[in-house]
Write an enzyme that holds these catalytic residues in place. Structure first.
Site, PDB file in Angstrom:
ATOM      1  CE1 TYR A 190      -3.606  -2.064   5.300  1.00  0.00           C
ATOM      2  CE2 TYR A 190      -3.033   0.047   4.729  1.00  0.00           C
ATOM      3  CZ  TYR A 190      -3.401  -1.290   4.208  1.00  0.00           C
ATOM      4  OH  TYR A 190      -3.587  -1.508   3.119  1.00  0.00           O
ATOM      5  CB  SER A 193      -0.923  -0.070   1.413  1.00  0.00           C
ATOM      6  OG  SER A 193      -1.480   1.293   1.272  1.00  0.00           O
TER       7      SER A 193
END
Length: 249
Positions: free
Chosen positions: A154, A141
């Site tokens: 995250y 990501s």
């Protein structure tokens, strides 16, 4: 050069981008192995891909469990199916203010987003070495490079994943095994429909994306196809953003 014609293993194929990616590989290439936690998702894919049932295998497994993952890989090898290409797509999103993140929360995110990738790489690389070549793609990501509020858990996991990608890449570069990452930005994957319900946040995100649109699953799939091909044999240890220019700002 040794052939890359062996099987492709993809994790997290039950829903969203992983499902799109799995279906694409079954229909375009065949010889695909898919892993997901849900038997219901397997049943659904078997129905949707009934006409291509001889082109794939599906298994229900928790990819954070190395012994179970390794058992599946061993079983496939025993049947003559060598995994030569691996796409680690399984992962989880996690949103919580930093001071509210428990050690258990963080361990769960790390297990899902980092340990599972380690498990698949450790299980598959021996067969890539035996075959004389291999391709690994880890779906990361842009939040492995930058941070956004309430996403610390995250962010940490994806930063660690990017480091894992580099570490494995340099260790096996001389063995004709490439290891790369793909870092999607805001793309129309499984969380898009719920995200756009928050109109204010949705508009704020669009203003930050230089292309002024969200990415499509097909645009991530295209990068995967390239990195798995012979044309990408000199690319390893990098994580490529697919983000409409976000990281360039």
């Amino acid at each position: 050069m040794t052939s890359l014609s062996g099987a492709t293993l993809i994790t997290g194929v039950g829903k969203g981008f992983g499902r799109d990616l799995f279906i694409h590989h079954v229909k375009k290439f065949g010889n695909v192995v898919g892993l997901t936690r849900s038997q219901q998702d397997i049943d659904s894919l078997n129905v949707e891909l009934a006409e291509d049932s001889n082109k794939f295998h599906l298994f229900a497994v928790d990819v954070t469990d190395f012994d179970k993952v390794n058992s599946i890989i061993l079983g496939l090898e025993g049947q003559g199916t060598d995994i030569v290409k691996l796409i680690n797509n399984a992962g989880m999103r996690f949103r919580k203010p930093y001071l509210e993140i428990s050690n258990m929360d963080l361990q769960h995110v790390i297990n899902t987003n980092v340990l599972s990738i380690h498990n698949l790489c450790k299980a598959c690389i021996p067969y890539m070495l035996k075959n004389g070549c291999g391709r690994i793609i880890n779906i990361s990501s842009i939040l492995g490079e930058i941070a956004l509020p309430d996403l610390a858990g995250y962010n940490i996991s994806k930063g660690a994943l990017n480091s894992l990608t580099q570490s494995i890449a340099i260790e096996f570069a001389e063995k004709n095994i490439t290891v790369n990452g793909i870092a999607p930005g805001f793309c129309k994957t499984s969380y898009y429909d719920s995200f756009k319900e928050n109109k204010k946040l949705h508009e704020e995100v669009l203003t930050r994306i230089p292309m002024k649109r969200w990415g499509e699953s097909s645009e991530i799939i295209g990068i995967c196809d390239f990195l798995l091909s012979d044309s990408a044999q000199y690319i390893t240890g990098t994580t490529i953003p697919v983000d409409g220019g976000w990281l360039a700002c």
